[in-house]
Write a protein that holds these residues in place. Structure first.
Motif, PDB file in Angstrom:
ATOM      1  N   LEU A 235      11.147   4.864   5.259  1.00 17.14           N
ATOM      2  CA  LEU A 235      10.058   4.364   4.325  1.00 17.14           C
ATOM      3  C   LEU A 235      10.532   3.954   3.370  1.00 17.14           C
ATOM      4  N   ILE A 236      10.948   4.913   2.483  1.00 21.52           N
ATOM      5  CA  ILE A 236      10.564   4.795   0.680  1.00 21.52           C
ATOM      6  C   ILE A 236      12.287   3.648   0.485  1.00 21.52           C
ATOM      7  N   ALA A 237      13.284   3.890   1.705  1.00 19.75           N
ATOM      8  CA  ALA A 237      14.246   2.606   1.796  1.00 19.75           C
ATOM      9  C   ALA A 237      14.005   1.326   1.601  1.00 19.75           C
ATOM     10  N   ARG A 238      12.379   0.942   2.241  1.00 24.59           N
ATOM     11  CA  ARG A 238      12.539  -0.369   2.395  1.00 24.59           C
ATOM     12  C   ARG A 238      10.945  -0.456   1.491  1.00 24.59           C
ATOM     13  N   GLY A 239      11.244   0.652   0.436  1.00 28.65           N
ATOM     14  CA  GLY A 239      10.512  -0.214  -0.843  1.00 28.65           C
ATOM     15  C   GLY A 239       9.501   0.728  -0.927  1.00 28.65           C
ATOM     16  N   LEU A 240       8.845   0.954  -0.074  1.00 25.24           N
ATOM     17  CA  LEU A 240       7.625   1.706   0.482  1.00 25.24           C
ATOM     18  C   LEU A 240       6.878   2.951  -0.512  1.00 25.24           C
ATOM     19  N   ASP A 241       6.224   3.539  -1.232  1.00 24.56           N
ATOM     20  CA  ASP A 241       5.756   4.429  -2.082  1.00 24.56           C
ATOM     21  C   ASP A 241       4.930   5.608  -1.140  1.00 24.56           C
ATOM     22  N   VAL A 242       5.507   6.766  -0.838  1.00 22.30           N
ATOM     23  CA  VAL A 242       4.920   7.232   0.235  1.00 22.30           C
ATOM     24  C   VAL A 242       4.450   8.787  -0.566  1.00 22.30           C
ATOM     25  N   VAL A 243       3.402   9.287   0.434  1.00 17.28           N
ATOM     26  CA  VAL A 243       2.612  10.310  -0.020  1.00 17.28           C
ATOM     27  C   VAL A 243       2.347  11.765   1.140  1.00 17.28           C
ATOM     28  N   ALA A 244       3.080  12.412   1.416  1.00 21.37           N
ATOM     29  CA  ALA A 244       3.053  13.253   2.815  1.00 21.37           C
ATOM     30  C   ALA A 244       2.968  14.911   2.456  1.00 21.37           C
ATOM     31  N   PRO A 245       0.977  15.195   2.406  1.00 23.73           N
ATOM     32  CA  PRO A 245       0.407  16.439   2.279  1.00 23.73           C
ATOM     33  C   PRO A 245       0.678  17.174   2.969  1.00 23.73           C
ATOM     34  N   ALA A 246       0.346  18.733   2.977  1.00 24.46           N
ATOM     35  CA  ALA A 246       0.682  19.746   3.410  1.00 24.46           C
ATOM     36  C   ALA A 246      -1.417  19.671   4.361  1.00 24.46           C
TER      37      ALA A 246
ATOM     38  N   PRO B   5       0.269  -1.737   0.251  1.00 19.22           N
ATOM     39  CA  PRO B   5       0.143   0.094  -0.219  1.00 19.22           C
ATOM     40  C   PRO B   5       0.923   1.285   0.207  1.00 19.22           C
ATOM     41  N   THR B   6       0.279   2.671  -0.754  1.00 25.09           N
ATOM     42  CA  THR B   6       1.062   3.912  -0.319  1.00 25.09           C
ATOM     43  C   THR B   6       0.754   4.287   1.049  1.00 25.09           C
ATOM     44  N   VAL B   7       1.659   4.727   1.771  1.00 17.67           N
ATOM     45  CA  VAL B   7       1.981   5.343   2.906  1.00 17.67           C
ATOM     46  C   VAL B   7       1.519   7.074   3.473  1.00 17.67           C
ATOM     47  N   VAL B   8       0.530   7.255   3.719  1.00 12.49           N
ATOM     48  CA  VAL B   8      -0.003   8.611   3.201  1.00 12.49           C
ATOM     49  C   VAL B   8       0.304   8.870   5.000  1.00 12.49           C
ATOM     50  N   LEU B   9       0.909  10.284   4.995  1.00 10.32           N
ATOM     51  CA  LEU B   9       1.590  11.184   6.360  1.00 10.32           C
ATOM     52  C   LEU B   9       0.663  12.375   6.167  1.00 10.32           C
ATOM     53  N   VAL B  10       0.399  11.933   6.685  1.00 11.74           N
ATOM     54  CA  VAL B  10      -0.912  13.497   7.928  1.00 11.74           C
ATOM     55  C   VAL B  10      -0.169  13.879   9.091  1.00 11.74           C
ATOM     56  N   HIS B  11      -0.309  15.235   8.491  1.00 10.32           N
ATOM     57  CA  HIS B  11       1.111  15.976   9.645  1.00 10.32           C
ATOM     58  C   HIS B  11      -0.283  16.541  10.720  1.00 10.32           C
ATOM     59  N   GLY B  12       0.388  17.253  12.128  1.00  8.35           N
ATOM     60  CA  GLY B  12      -0.791  17.886  12.921  1.00  8.35           C
ATOM     61  C   GLY B  12      -0.961  19.177  12.758  1.00  8.35           C
ATOM     62  N   ALA B  13      -1.480  19.466  13.772  1.00 10.11           N
ATOM     63  CA  ALA B  13      -1.587  20.987  13.752  1.00 10.11           C
ATOM     64  C   ALA B  13       0.136  21.777  14.466  1.00 10.11           C
ATOM     65  N   PHE B  14      -0.304  22.759  13.662  1.00 12.07           N
ATOM     66  CA  PHE B  14       1.220  23.541  14.528  1.00 12.07           C
ATOM     67  C   PHE B  14       2.542  22.702  13.765  1.00 12.07           C
ATOM     68  N   ALA B  15       1.977  22.072  12.791  1.00 10.43           N
ATOM     69  CA  ALA B  15       3.897  21.804  12.034  1.00 10.43           C
ATOM     70  C   ALA B  15       2.741  21.222  10.491  1.00 10.43           C
ATOM     71  N   ASP B  16       3.939  20.408   9.679  1.00 10.14           N
ATOM     72  CA  ASP B  16       3.766  20.961   8.387  1.00 10.14           C
ATOM     73  C   ASP B  16       4.063  19.104   8.153  1.00 10.14           C
ATOM     74  N   ALA B  17       4.219  19.360   6.520  1.00  9.37           N
ATOM     75  CA  ALA B  17       4.844  17.783   6.712  1.00  9.37           C
ATOM     76  C   ALA B  17       6.242  17.345   7.281  1.00  9.37           C
ATOM     77  N   SER B  18       7.193  18.562   7.444  1.00 10.09           N
ATOM     78  CA  SER B  18       8.595  18.341   7.479  1.00 10.09           C
ATOM     79  C   SER B  18       8.714  17.681   9.217  1.00 10.09           C
ATOM     80  N   SER B  19       7.772  17.446   9.817  1.00  6.70           N
ATOM     81  CA  SER B  19       7.955  16.221  11.627  1.00  6.70           C
ATOM     82  C   SER B  19       7.678  14.875  10.809  1.00  6.70           C
ATOM     83  N   PHE B  20       7.244  14.508   9.431  1.00  8.57           N
ATOM     84  CA  PHE B  20       8.064  13.283   9.386  1.00  8.57           C
ATOM     85  C   PHE B  20       9.542  13.029   8.694  1.00  8.57           C
ATOM     86  N   ALA B  21      10.171  14.140   8.583  1.00  6.02           N
ATOM     87  CA  ALA B  21      11.256  14.249   7.662  1.00  6.02           C
ATOM     88  C   ALA B  21      12.363  12.850   8.194  1.00  6.02           C
TER      89      ALA B  21
END
Length: 241
Positions: free
Chosen positions: A29-40, A7-23
């Motif tokens: 995750l990408i190195a493990r062969g997973l597709d990743v989407v981290a929207p704003a 599956p594609t992993v979609v990372l949803v950040h919270g308040a007071f933050a943005d997708a860079s909190s998943f940096a």
């Protein structure tokens, strides 16, 4: 496991933050062969933010594992009913019940240090003469409240680059609760000073989630990325076909 059956992993950040909190999580995750989407996430309203994330999920071919941090947990609770969502992963997040708001869930528990660190700022609303309200965290208090165990150099940047949450998001009720029909995993940040850990435990237990606890601040993805990656991979393995 190859990309074709993951599956594609979609990372949803919270308040007071943005997708860079998943940096620290995304590269692994990408190195493990997973597709990743981290929207704003717009962080304007629970209903609007959930609709936006749902539209992104619908645009992904194949199954999705939705991961929500903090307020992002409330967002995936609503957006997670999309047909291709296979699992939900909550990271120090709000697992709302259908018909429940953020304020109602956390209002049943003692407040955290966040309550005395919030800044309310009037902001213009297009088409309205009355202003809205943006909620953010005092810059000086951000490290201790949000990320006490994160590199101070990183935290200093996060503090001045916050993505505020519109105040109305606290009062909007979740019209759906995807955890009722999707397998779910929850991570409790046991040293959290932003969301009372009891709020996290209660929501996860009510939903019957597989739950783990980590001695971490609110920003567990930056403080303990390996534990977050392990939990996401567990959800991926359990739902991949």
């Amino acid at each position: 496991m190859s990309r074709s059956d993951s599956p594609t992993v979609v990372l949803v950040h919270g308040a007071f933050a943005d997708a860079s909190s998943f940096a620290r999580v995304i590269p692994e995750l990408i190195a493990r062969g997973l597709d990743v989407v981290a929207p704003a996430v717009p962080n304007r309203s629970l209903l609007g933010d959930s609709a936006y994330i749902a539209s992104i999920v619908r645009g992904i071919r194949g199954p999705v594992v939705l991961v929500g941090h903090s307020y992002g947990g409330a967002v995936i609770t609503v957006a997670g009913v999309e047909d291709n969502v296979r699992a939900l992963v909550y990271l120090a997040g709000y697992a709302l019940e259908e018909g429940e708001s953020l304020g109602e869930l956390q209002g049943g528990f003692p407040g955290s240090d966040l309550a005395t660190a919030l800044v309310h700022t009037p902001v213009p609303i297009e088409g309205s003469t009355a202003p809205g309200t943006d909620v953010s965290v005092e810059i000086d208090k951000f490290p201790s409240v949000f990320a006490a165990d994160v590199d101070p150099r990183v935290t200093a940047v996060l503090a001045v680059s916050q993505r505020p949450l519109a105040a109305q998001a606290f009062a909007e009720k979740a019209p759906k609760a995807a955890w009722k029909t999707r397998p779910s995993w929850g991570l409790v940040a046991a040293a959290d000073h932003t969301i009372n850990p009891e709020v996290q435990r209660y929501g996860y237990q009510r939903a019957g989630m597989t739950t783990v606890e980590v001695d971490s601040s609110h920003l567990v993805m930056l403080a303990h990325p390996e534990r977050v990656i392990e939990l996401i991979e567990e959800a991926v393995r359990a739902t991949a076909h």
